[in-house]
Motif scaffolding. Structure first.
Motif: not given
Length: 166
Positions: A1, A4, A59, A61, A141-143
């Protein structure tokens, strides 16, 4: 995040420096810009609300761990433990693009505030990309948050094709 956000901040500053004072066009939007098209249709009056948002890149997912393809192998094909671990940790880039072409419903407590009806109504929505850039900036988006692990990073690897034909 944070990476980015920094990239968007940096590219915004570079774009400001490259832009001619009397120009409304953007060098970076011409190179990397995509248009995210959003559409909401009210169930009651059938009015369609449309919105286009210019973005510098996309972005994506990562797909749900249970939804990843099995590379064409049947479920009962013999696979070594090492291959199974590899499969679980590698995602194809094209599978990630599925998160951009989404549809859904506004219902219950999340009803759509329709400007025509002047009330909150059930509605359907869709999101898609409209313009292809010369070069595509992709962030992931990896969280994730799950009951088992709490807040954590999805560390699966994303496999990029040599050419991307959208």
């Amino acid at each position: 995040q944070d990476a980015n956000e920094f990239l968007n901040f940096y590219l915004g500053r570079v774009d400001d420096e490259l832009r001619h004072p009397k120009s409304t066009s953007s060098v970076l939007m011409d190179l990397f810009g995509v248009d995210q098209y959003q559409e909401v249709k009210c169930d009651e009056c059938k009015t369609v609300t449309k919105k286009t948002e210019p973005l510098l890149g996309v972005v994506l997912s990562l797909p749900d761990e249970n939804a990843v393809k099995t590379d064409g192998k049947a479920q009962n094909d013999e696979v070594s433990d090492e291959e199974m671990v590899d499969k679980e940790n590698v995602i194809d880039l094209l599978d990630c693009f599925g998160s951009l072409r989404t549809t859904g419903r506004f219902v219950g407590e999340n009803k759509f505030d329709c400007d025509t009806c002047h009330a909150k109504k059930d509605a359907s929505w869709s999101v898609s990309l409209q313009r292809r850039p010369q070069s595509l900036l992709i962030s992931f988006r990896r969280t994730l948050w799950t009951l088992e692990k709490g807040l954590h990073k999805d560390s699966r690897r994303v496999k990029f094709p040599l050419e991307l034909d959208a």
